[in-house]
Design a protein around this motif. Sequence first.
Motif, PDB file in Angstrom:
ATOM      1  N   ARG A 114     -11.544 -21.324  26.552  1.00  0.00           N
ATOM      2  CA  ARG A 114     -12.911 -21.390  26.021  1.00  0.00           C
ATOM      3  C   ARG A 114     -13.120 -22.633  25.158  1.00  0.00           C
ATOM      4  NH1 ARG A 114     -13.076 -16.589  24.344  1.00  0.00           N
ATOM      5  NH2 ARG A 114     -12.596 -16.932  22.144  1.00  0.00           N
ATOM      6  N   GLY A 115     -12.057 -23.088  24.503  1.00  0.00           N
ATOM      7  CA  GLY A 115     -12.165 -24.279  23.678  1.00  0.00           C
ATOM      8  C   GLY A 115     -12.839 -24.050  22.340  1.00  0.00           C
ATOM      9  N   HIS A 116     -12.946 -22.793  21.955  1.00  0.00           N
ATOM     10  CA  HIS A 116     -13.570 -22.475  20.659  1.00  0.00           C
ATOM     11  C   HIS A 116     -12.934 -21.201  20.134  1.00  0.00           C
ATOM     12  CE1 HIS A 116     -16.627 -21.161  17.716  1.00  0.00           C
ATOM     13  NE2 HIS A 116     -16.958 -22.425  17.650  1.00  0.00           N
ATOM     14  N   CYS A 117     -12.604 -21.197  18.842  1.00  0.00           N
ATOM     15  CA  CYS A 117     -11.946 -20.031  18.259  1.00  0.00           C
ATOM     16  C   CYS A 117     -12.192 -19.995  16.761  1.00  0.00           C
ATOM     17  CB  CYS A 117     -10.443 -20.098  18.536  1.00  0.00           C
ATOM     18  SG  CYS A 117      -9.503 -18.648  17.962  1.00  0.00           S
ATOM     19  N   LEU A 118     -12.353 -18.786  16.222  1.00  0.00           N
ATOM     20  CA  LEU A 118     -12.480 -18.614  14.776  1.00  0.00           C
ATOM     21  C   LEU A 118     -11.565 -17.503  14.257  1.00  0.00           C
ATOM     22  CD1 LEU A 118     -16.347 -18.981  14.213  1.00  0.00           C
ATOM     23  CD2 LEU A 118     -14.544 -20.611  13.578  1.00  0.00           C
ATOM     24  N   SER A 119     -10.494 -17.206  14.987  1.00  0.00           N
ATOM     25  CA  SER A 119      -9.571 -16.163  14.542  1.00  0.00           C
ATOM     26  C   SER A 119      -8.806 -16.625  13.308  1.00  0.00           C
ATOM     27  CB  SER A 119      -8.578 -15.823  15.656  1.00  0.00           C
ATOM     28  OG  SER A 119      -7.679 -16.899  15.855  1.00  0.00           O
ATOM     29  N   ALA A 120      -8.335 -15.655  12.520  1.00  0.00           N
ATOM     30  CA  ALA A 120      -7.610 -15.991  11.291  1.00  0.00           C
ATOM     31  C   ALA A 120      -6.359 -16.834  11.553  1.00  0.00           C
ATOM     32  CB  ALA A 120      -7.256 -14.716  10.528  1.00  0.00           C
ATOM     33  N   PRO A 121      -5.504 -16.476  12.543  1.00  0.00           N
ATOM     34  CA  PRO A 121      -4.325 -17.323  12.784  1.00  0.00           C
ATOM     35  C   PRO A 121      -4.707 -18.771  13.123  1.00  0.00           C
ATOM     36  CG  PRO A 121      -4.067 -15.212  13.875  1.00  0.00           C
ATOM     37  CD  PRO A 121      -5.490 -15.267  13.391  1.00  0.00           C
ATOM     38  N   GLU A 138      -1.928 -22.966  21.223  1.00  0.00           N
ATOM     39  CA  GLU A 138      -1.412 -21.878  22.054  1.00  0.00           C
ATOM     40  C   GLU A 138       0.109 -21.883  22.033  1.00  0.00           C
ATOM     41  OE1 GLU A 138      -1.827 -20.015  26.575  1.00  0.00           O
ATOM     42  OE2 GLU A 138      -2.696 -21.982  26.121  1.00  0.00           O
ATOM     43  N   SER A 139       0.712 -23.059  22.087  1.00  0.00           N
ATOM     44  CA  SER A 139       2.175 -23.165  22.049  1.00  0.00           C
ATOM     45  C   SER A 139       2.731 -22.622  20.732  1.00  0.00           C
ATOM     46  CB  SER A 139       2.586 -24.628  22.215  1.00  0.00           C
ATOM     47  OG  SER A 139       3.971 -24.794  22.082  1.00  0.00           O
ATOM     48  N   ASP A 140       1.972 -22.818  19.639  1.00  0.00           N
ATOM     49  CA  ASP A 140       2.400 -22.331  18.326  1.00  0.00           C
ATOM     50  C   ASP A 140       2.039 -20.864  18.078  1.00  0.00           C
ATOM     51  OD1 ASP A 140       3.428 -24.820  17.750  1.00  0.00           O
ATOM     52  OD2 ASP A 140       1.696 -25.483  16.568  1.00  0.00           O
ATOM     53  N   GLY A 141       1.383 -20.238  19.054  1.00  0.00           N
ATOM     54  CA  GLY A 141       1.024 -18.828  18.920  1.00  0.00           C
ATOM     55  C   GLY A 141      -0.188 -18.581  18.045  1.00  0.00           C
ATOM     56  N   ALA A 142      -0.991 -19.639  17.792  1.00  0.00           N
ATOM     57  CA  ALA A 142      -2.150 -19.495  16.911  1.00  0.00           C
ATOM     58  C   ALA A 142      -3.396 -19.031  17.649  1.00  0.00           C
ATOM     59  CB  ALA A 142      -2.439 -20.826  16.204  1.00  0.00           C
TER      60      ALA A 142
END
Length: 302
Positions: free
Chosen positions: A88-95, A76-80
């Motif tokens: 949520r603790g789960h993510c599959l976004s491209a960034p 989150e700090s890196d903007g990803a």
Amino acid sequence: MTTAALGLGTYRIRPSALSDAAVRAASDPATAWIDTAPNYLGGTAQTVLAPALARHPVPVATKVGHLTRQAAKDAESDGAITSEDAKRGHCLSAPYIHWQCARNRTELGRDRLDLVFTHNPEQAGDDPYEALHGAFTALEAEVAAGTLTAYGVAAWDGFDTGTLSVPALHRLATEAAGTDRHHLRAVQLPVSLVNATALAQALEGDGPIAQAADLGWQVYASAPLFGGELPHLATRELTALLNPELTVAQACLLAAASCPGVTRILLSASTPAHWTEALAALRSPAIPVPTLRKVLDVLAAG
């Protein structure tokens, strides 16, 4: 019929035993393989593995999807990722995929990742396929950049529930890559005498294992001993049906390794004895399909 090869799973392994276990897994170059993830062992698995991997360049599969608290904070700090992704603790976004792949390379000490699984995409909100399309596009870009060889999908119950299917994943990867010569090359799912849905389907030439095998994909069987509980649930009578010369644990492991289409069994073996026993079991003749069907019938009736 041949049995699947053995690979080291690192989800349940003791942290103090991980480095030595990795060296054992690397001892046979023909079959050596390690499966890990950035969230395993509280987020320390990859950095603990790195020194052993530097000495023994064994192929490694890692993952993207689940975030530890620290990884979520950093991403989150890196903007990803967004703050909602972090919660949520789960993510599959491209960034996030690009961010996590770079972090995986750093933690593992590798310039190029062998295989990256999207981790439990069935947990990716209302439409897992929408999330996976972006993830596959990002992973194809990683391949094009020379930082990744191939990718896959690791699910827990996504195939059993019908949330995911191999044909749909193949179509999605084709769309993401713009060609059917995409780099989606593997699936990982539970295969055991307890998690037996995919196993039973494979015995009839159907389901995700058979479909993946037909496409030439690798099939990784996770939790073959159901988190270590299966040897306590099985009986000697059941073992006698499978292979009377093996221990209960060995027979249950061989049953999963004999599933048609499965190419590798992932086992979290912390001790040399457990690893040696597993290797011995997988050197035994594969259990015939009719015998596996009979065992599943016995279990279903029990």
